[in-house]
Design a protein around this motif. Structure first.
Motif, PDB file in Angstrom:
ATOM      1  N   VAL A 141      26.558  44.345  61.283  1.00  0.00           N
ATOM      2  CA  VAL A 141      25.663  45.333  61.914  1.00  0.00           C
ATOM      3  C   VAL A 141      24.316  44.648  62.155  1.00  0.00           C
ATOM      4  CG1 VAL A 141      24.552  47.574  61.696  1.00  0.00           C
ATOM      5  CG2 VAL A 141      26.831  47.210  60.704  1.00  0.00           C
ATOM      6  N   PRO A 142      23.903  44.456  63.423  1.00  0.00           N
ATOM      7  CA  PRO A 142      22.672  43.691  63.722  1.00  0.00           C
ATOM      8  C   PRO A 142      21.437  44.170  62.994  1.00  0.00           C
ATOM      9  CG  PRO A 142      23.924  44.065  65.731  1.00  0.00           C
ATOM     10  CD  PRO A 142      24.610  44.856  64.654  1.00  0.00           C
ATOM     11  N   ILE A 143      21.221  45.478  62.923  1.00  0.00           N
ATOM     12  CA  ILE A 143      20.008  45.986  62.276  1.00  0.00           C
ATOM     13  C   ILE A 143      20.004  45.655  60.782  1.00  0.00           C
ATOM     14  CG2 ILE A 143      20.942  48.274  61.766  1.00  0.00           C
ATOM     15  CD1 ILE A 143      18.183  49.411  62.489  1.00  0.00           C
ATOM     16  N   ILE A 144      21.182  45.651  60.172  1.00  0.00           N
ATOM     17  CA  ILE A 144      21.291  45.291  58.757  1.00  0.00           C
ATOM     18  C   ILE A 144      21.080  43.789  58.590  1.00  0.00           C
ATOM     19  CG2 ILE A 144      22.857  45.156  56.787  1.00  0.00           C
ATOM     20  CD1 ILE A 144      24.091  47.778  57.707  1.00  0.00           C
ATOM     21  N   ARG A 145      21.632  43.015  59.499  1.00  0.00           N
ATOM     22  CA  ARG A 145      21.450  41.555  59.454  1.00  0.00           C
ATOM     23  C   ARG A 145      19.969  41.197  59.506  1.00  0.00           C
ATOM     24  NH1 ARG A 145      24.951  40.201  63.334  1.00  0.00           N
ATOM     25  NH2 ARG A 145      23.452  40.276  65.028  1.00  0.00           N
ATOM     26  N   ASN A 146      19.238  41.831  60.419  1.00  0.00           N
ATOM     27  CA  ASN A 146      17.800  41.552  60.546  1.00  0.00           C
ATOM     28  C   ASN A 146      17.026  42.016  59.316  1.00  0.00           C
ATOM     29  OD1 ASN A 146      18.046  40.362  63.081  1.00  0.00           O
ATOM     30  ND2 ASN A 146      17.833  42.310  64.148  1.00  0.00           N
ATOM     31  N   PHE A 147      17.543  43.057  58.653  1.00  0.00           N
ATOM     32  CA  PHE A 147      16.902  43.521  57.419  1.00  0.00           C
ATOM     33  C   PHE A 147      17.190  42.566  56.265  1.00  0.00           C
ATOM     34  CE2 PHE A 147      17.932  45.812  53.425  1.00  0.00           C
ATOM     35  CZ  PHE A 147      16.628  46.088  53.015  1.00  0.00           C
ATOM     36  N   LEU A 148      18.437  42.179  56.091  1.00  0.00           N
ATOM     37  CA  LEU A 148      18.830  41.346  54.951  1.00  0.00           C
ATOM     38  C   LEU A 148      18.110  40.007  54.930  1.00  0.00           C
ATOM     39  CD1 LEU A 148      22.695  41.964  54.762  1.00  0.00           C
ATOM     40  CD2 LEU A 148      20.922  42.842  53.233  1.00  0.00           C
ATOM     41  N   LEU A 181      23.559  35.378  58.934  1.00  0.00           N
ATOM     42  CA  LEU A 181      22.126  35.648  58.820  1.00  0.00           C
ATOM     43  C   LEU A 181      21.317  34.846  59.832  1.00  0.00           C
ATOM     44  CD1 LEU A 181      21.656  35.732  54.934  1.00  0.00           C
ATOM     45  CD2 LEU A 181      21.408  37.656  56.504  1.00  0.00           C
ATOM     46  N   SER A 182      21.801  33.656  60.183  1.00  0.00           N
ATOM     47  CA  SER A 182      21.059  32.809  61.128  1.00  0.00           C
ATOM     48  C   SER A 182      21.134  33.313  62.559  1.00  0.00           C
ATOM     49  CB  SER A 182      21.566  31.361  61.062  1.00  0.00           C
ATOM     50  OG  SER A 182      22.904  31.260  61.528  1.00  0.00           O
ATOM     51  N   ASN A 183      21.945  34.345  62.776  1.00  0.00           N
ATOM     52  CA  ASN A 183      21.993  34.997  64.094  1.00  0.00           C
ATOM     53  C   ASN A 183      21.024  36.166  64.162  1.00  0.00           C
ATOM     54  OD1 ASN A 183      23.991  33.724  65.879  1.00  0.00           O
ATOM     55  ND2 ASN A 183      25.407  34.146  64.199  1.00  0.00           N
ATOM     56  N   SER A 184      20.020  36.160  63.295  1.00  0.00           N
ATOM     57  CA  SER A 184      19.065  37.259  63.225  1.00  0.00           C
ATOM     58  C   SER A 184      17.859  36.984  64.117  1.00  0.00           C
ATOM     59  CB  SER A 184      18.623  37.471  61.775  1.00  0.00           C
ATOM     60  OG  SER A 184      17.982  36.304  61.284  1.00  0.00           O
TER      61      SER A 184
END
Length: 332
Positions: A141-148, A181-184
């Motif tokens: 989930v992109p929004i979660i990835r950017n948060f994590l 994570l590096s795709n954030s």
């Protein structure tokens, strides 16, 4: 009713208790109070001589097949009464792999307890692998990835690599999480470059015979490398990538990843161009391009960006000042 329920549950064998739990999870008209009491009994009173950790692991694995979100509520509340970090991570790993629960997991505050559990079990490789797998699953989930990528999750993954550098399973699982994570966001990629880049380079070298680890490592580098990295870091990165490409000359994906990393490094960077030429690496890279034909990939990328098909992609742009030779390689 509570006394009657406890008496009823106490008469059940362990397999029948599991079946009763599954029946409660699978019912559409589930009785929330009944489910809570049964789950609590199952975990902390028990039957058949099984420990609370055993029962917790079993019920989670069984209930995950039912995919009832009520289980998430029970994990978020009951598990903190008395849990072992590895069992908690085992259960959360199953939940994280259940599509549709990602946002609920984050909203329940379970990321904090994920970090705490990985920290408590920092020397236990299984717990570190489980933590990495949970993070990898949530990152879909992109929004979660950017948060994590803004949380202590990154620090814990780096610590897992430091504590278990020779454990290939841990390194693979953590690298997979770091790829996601590096795709954030750009800010997230910069953080990964600061906290994890040096260690990733070391592990690509030390685990250099494992092509899976090397490929995942290069995937991370491809996402976080750029022309504005420190010159010393670029130098180390370039050596690492060239060694990986040389060591795995027959692995197509490693060759492609390596080539694209150099594209990013050499953008507006004469030092990186000189590095490639001085070591004769441009000959190997161009031979690889001919052998593996990146044309389809480049054209596909250009199309996705809405550019015209005939756009020229400058893959290698090499300036050899000492020979006064100006060479430009272009892929059509």
């Amino acid at each position: 009713m509570e006394a009657d329920l406890s008496e009823f549950l106490s008469t059940l064998s362990f397999p029948k208790l599991v079946d009763f739990m599954l029946e409660q999870f699978s019912r559409e008209d589930v009785d929330e109070d009944l489910l809570d009491e049964t789950f609590d009994y199952f975990l902390f009173i028990g039957a058949g001589g099984h420990t609370p950790d055993d029962r917790y692991s079993i019920v989670t694995k069984y209930a995950s097949t039912v995919k009832n979100p009520k289980l998430l509520e029970l994990v978020a509340t009951s598990v903190y009464k008395n849990y072992n970090p590895e069992i908690f991570l085992e259960a959360l790993n199953i939940l994280a792999a259940t599509a549709g629960l990602e946002e609920q997991i984050c909203s329940k505050g379970l990321i904090k307890h994920l970090v705490i559990s990985m920290s408590k079990d920092s020397k236990i490789s299984r717990s570190q692998s489980l933590g990495a797998r949970i993070i990898c699953s949530l990152c879909v989930v992109p929004i979660i990835r950017n948060f994590l990528v803004t949380t202590q999750v990154v620090t814990r993954l780096v610590e897992a690599l430091k504590n278990h550098p020779k454990d290939e399973i841990v390194v693979l699982d953590v690298f997979k999480a770091l790829v996601n994570l590096s795709n954030s966001s750009k800010k997230g990629r910069r953080r990964l470059a600061v906290e994890a880049l040096d260690l990733i380079l070391e592990l690509i070298e030390s685990q250099g015979t494992n092509s899976q680890i090397v490929l995942l490592g290069l995937s991370i580098l491809q996402n976080i490398s750029s022309g504005d990295l420190d010159e010393t870091v670029k130098h180390k990165l370039s050596f690492c990538v060239l060694n990986a490409m040389t060591r795995h000359i027959s692995v197509r994906d490693i060759q492609i990843k390596g080539a694209w990393i150099f594209v990013k490094l050499m953008t507006n960077n004469s030092e990186a161009k000189d590095f490639v030429v001085e070591r004769g690496a441009h000959h190997d890279i161009m031979a690889m391009l001919t052998e593996y034909s990146l044309q389809d990939q480049v054209e596909g990328k250009a199309k996705r960006k809405g550019k015209k098909r005939e756009v020229q992609i400058q893959l290698l742009y090499i300036d050899i000042t000492k020979h006064r030779l100006y060479t430009k390689y272009v892929l059509y």
